[in-house]
Motif scaffolding. Sequence first.
Motif, short mmCIF file in Angstrom:
data_model
loop_
_atom_site.label_atom_id
_atom_site.label_comp_id
_atom_site.label_asym_id
_atom_site.label_seq_id
_atom_site.Cartn_x
_atom_site.Cartn_y
_atom_site.Cartn_z
N GLU A 148 60.95 58.91 26.08
CA GLU A 148 61.24 57.51 25.77
C GLU A 148 60.53 56.55 26.73
O GLU A 148 60.43 55.35 26.45
N ASP A 149 60.04 57.05 27.83
CA ASP A 149 59.35 56.21 28.80
C ASP A 149 57.85 56.12 28.52
O ASP A 149 57.12 55.46 29.28
N LYS A 150 57.38 56.74 27.47
CA LYS A 150 55.94 56.78 27.21
C LYS A 150 55.33 55.38 27.14
O LYS A 150 54.28 55.13 27.76
N LYS A 151 55.93 54.49 26.41
CA LYS A 151 55.37 53.14 26.26
C LYS A 151 55.26 52.45 27.62
O LYS A 151 54.24 51.81 27.92
N PHE A 152 56.30 52.56 28.44
CA PHE A 152 56.27 51.94 29.76
C PHE A 152 55.21 52.57 30.64
O PHE A 152 54.43 51.87 31.30
N THR A 154 52.45 54.32 29.86
CA THR A 154 51.07 54.09 29.44
C THR A 154 50.65 52.64 29.67
O THR A 154 49.53 52.38 30.07
N ALA A 155 51.58 51.71 29.42
CA ALA A 155 51.25 50.30 29.66
C ALA A 155 51.01 50.04 31.14
O ALA A 155 50.09 49.30 31.52
N LEU A 165 44.37 50.85 26.82
CA LEU A 165 45.64 51.43 26.41
C LEU A 165 45.41 52.75 25.70
O LEU A 165 46.20 53.70 25.85
N LYS A 169 47.07 56.33 26.85
CA LYS A 169 47.86 57.16 25.94
C LYS A 169 47.29 58.58 25.86
O LYS A 169 48.03 59.57 25.85
N TYR A 172 48.14 60.39 29.06
CA TYR A 172 49.58 60.70 29.07
C TYR A 172 49.82 61.99 28.28
O TYR A 172 50.51 62.91 28.74
#
Length: 278
Positions: A148-152, A154-155, A165, A169, A172
Amino acid sequence: MLTVQQLEGIQQLQQQCEQHDSIELKLNWEMLRDRQDESMDFFVLKKDVLIAYLALYGFGSTVEVCGMVKPEERRNGHFSTLWMQAQQTILEKGFAKVLFNAPGTSESAKKWMSGQSCTYSFSEFHMHWTEKELADPENIVLREATIEDKKFETALDAEAFSLTLEDAKSYYTQRLSRERERRYIIEAHGTPIGKIRVMRNPDESYLSGFAVLSECRGKGYGSQALQWVVKQEQSTGNTIKLDVETQNDNALKLYERIGFVQKERQDYYHVPLALLTK
């Protein structure tokens, strides 16, 4: 995947080169041990003994190149042969940027690089932690990252390390297969404000991907988080290591305050894609 015999050969050759040249090579062992793509490694054997080796390391659309040749086998064209082979793989895989990595004090590397069509790009210090009293965090917590932390993550990678970005990704996803790596999220007041990764190997703990949101810097969060991680790894008896750009004064000062000292300098050289052999 690299075989046990290949990994042992690489390690033995690395030790020979480092002892002979009084250098420290950056071979990204956390990536070599988890290799999934056999086309990224190039070997020269003599009587079943590894005498020259070149490795490619993909970081999104960028590929780093590092290699070595047995001291008594140098000036025989082995590394140039490997580099010619590697160029084909670089072009086939569509990398957009090529960086050579060489120890800053390696005279043999400097001599070889001087004959290549490349330009100096930047340098990093390889740093080791030395014993120093560390403080416990006061107003942050660290927890293991989840999907669930992937978006945070990678950003933040894109912001802190000047990545696209898309590259963030890709990198990651690439790292998820590393079983020995732990990813931590730094939280302040219940909100994610930073992150750090730890690759724990048998003899070393390598810290990477350390970043704090720009609006949260200068508040001591990074120092507290780094000290917490170092204390965790100190109990393993491992040598604790990290790399930092030589021009990143703020990070350098932070690491030195906590007890990290500079070891080898790694120099990076940019190779224009247009000059690769097709």
